[in-house]
Design a protein around this motif. Structure first.
Motif, short mmCIF file in Angstrom:
data_model
loop_
_atom_site.label_atom_id
_atom_site.label_comp_id
_atom_site.label_asym_id
_atom_site.label_seq_id
_atom_site.Cartn_x
_atom_site.Cartn_y
_atom_site.Cartn_z
N GLY A 285 0.85 -1.19 0.00
CA GLY A 285 0.00 0.00 0.00
C GLY A 285 0.88 1.24 0.00
O GLY A 285 1.74 1.40 0.87
N VAL A 286 0.71 2.10 -0.99
CA VAL A 286 1.61 3.25 -1.17
C VAL A 286 0.83 4.55 -1.06
O VAL A 286 -0.14 4.76 -1.78
N ALA A 287 1.26 5.41 -0.14
CA ALA A 287 0.67 6.74 0.00
C ALA A 287 1.36 7.70 -0.95
O ALA A 287 2.58 7.84 -0.91
N MET A 288 0.59 8.34 -1.80
CA MET A 288 1.16 9.27 -2.78
C MET A 288 0.80 10.72 -2.51
O MET A 288 1.27 11.61 -3.21
N TRP A 289 -0.02 10.96 -1.50
CA TRP A 289 -0.50 12.31 -1.21
C TRP A 289 -0.73 12.41 0.29
O TRP A 289 -1.05 11.43 0.95
N ALA A 290 -0.56 13.61 0.84
CA ALA A 290 -0.82 13.84 2.26
C ALA A 290 -1.56 15.15 2.44
O ALA A 290 -1.32 16.12 1.72
#
Length: 339
Positions: free
Chosen positions: A315-320
């Motif tokens: 699972g990859v977070a690309m935005w915060a």
């Protein structure tokens, strides 16, 4: 299953998130550790250190042990890991390591509790086995300790609920060359670059992973605007120390190259909605990723994360959500010290 404990004569159920922090004890690690120690919904079971990163092993471990004195939990165990990665010998420049080792000249209260006599790997194994609840691991350094753990003791994987890893880059350039141009690598991020084999072993472990790469942390810059905001909101020992550390490293704050790398990953442990795969998609995107292992001295791409049909799904977070993160971080580190 949750642990029962007695408070004010009443039997209570401990529903806090059980967390182990694996860290290279850099300045942003200090902030991430204090955030979790101060968070009322987190129980930090222990901290394991690595000398494969910003701090050398011995001063980094001592600093981690003393750092917990700025919380209500000075007894939090701290166990010493290794100074050698599983593959190659990549390391931060000594010009950076000296400042981190010495806390930029700052001091922390001396912790009377000794460093845990067990190695980081043995501590991880025994702590995971002893926990009645699955444990979340926050990995904010090179992944040597965890890679070694999963190789030597694969049976403990079942006791790990989730690993949140700060590391890697998907669509952005790496940050290795920018920090140390003695390395020609322009595609890897430091935490993965420091131990490419450790990263591969963790990624392929089968344990659920949320990766917080440079792509997400680019949205949460630690700059003069944040510094001024934080300076006006200091009501705890932890917040005072963070402010003093940022003041001591003010040139980095002013450079516009400082981001909340590790604190953002720590906040994902407690508040996963802070990150998404994009600004509109709610959950981190599942990607099949592999870690390039080969070091080519003429065109080094070791540590690069590449999409691979055969790679493990991460699972990859690309935005915060920057504003939500800033508010959450400031609120939490300023909470009173309450055990």
């Amino acid at each position: 299953m949750s642990i029962l404990f007695i408070s004010a004569g009443r039997i209570m159920i401990d529903q806090r998130i059980k967390v182990i922090v694996d860290t290279d004890v850099d300045i942003d690690d200090w902030m991430a550790i204090l955030y979790l120690l101060k968070h009322p919904r987190v129980h930090v079971l222990g901290i394991t250190t690595t000398g494969v990163g910003a701090a050398h092993l011995t001063p980094g471990t001592v600093n981690a042990k003393n750092l917990v004195m700025l919380s209500a939990y000075p007894e939090t165990p701290v166990a010493k890991g290794t100074s050698a990665p599983l593959r190659y010998s990549n390391q931060f420049p000594n010009s950076i390591r000296y400042g981190i080792d010495t806390l930029f000249g700052l001091t922390l209260p001396a912790n009377p509790h000794p460093i845990d006599p067990r190695s980081a790997v043995q501590f991880l194994k025994e702590t995971l086995e002893a926990s009645p609840d699955p444990v979340t691991v926050l990995a904010i350094g090179g992944l040597t300790n965890l890679g070694t753990l999963f190789t030597a003791h694969p049976e403990v994987k079942a006791k790990v609920a989730h690993i949140v890893v700060m590391g890697g880059s998907i669509a952005l350039p790496g940050n290795v060359y920018d920090v140390d141009n003695n390395y020609i690598n322009k595609v890897a991020e430091w935490n993965i670059f420091l131990d490419v084999l450790g990263a591969k072993l963790v990624f392929s472990s089968g344990v659920p992973i949320t990766l917080v790469p440079l792509d997400a942390s680019q949205y949460v810059r630690l700059d003069k605007t944040f510094y001024n905001r934080f300076s006006r909101r200091r009501t705890s020992r932890a917040a005072d120390f963070i402010h003093d550390a940022l003041t001591a490293d003010i040139s980095f704050v002013m450079s516009n190259n400082f981001y909340f790398w590790d604190p953002l990953a720590a906040a994902v442990v407690t508040t996963p909605e802070l990150v998404r795969s994009t600004g509109t998609v709610v959950s981190p995107q599942s990607m099949s990723l592999d870690v390039i292992q080969e070091l080519d001295e003429e065109n080094d791409t070791s540590g690069q994360l590449v999409r691979s049909a055969d790679g493990p799904k991460i699972g990859v977070a690309m935005w915060a959500d920057a504003e939500a993160f800033y508010a959450e971080f400031i609120r939490t580190v300023n909470l009173p010290d309450q055990g």
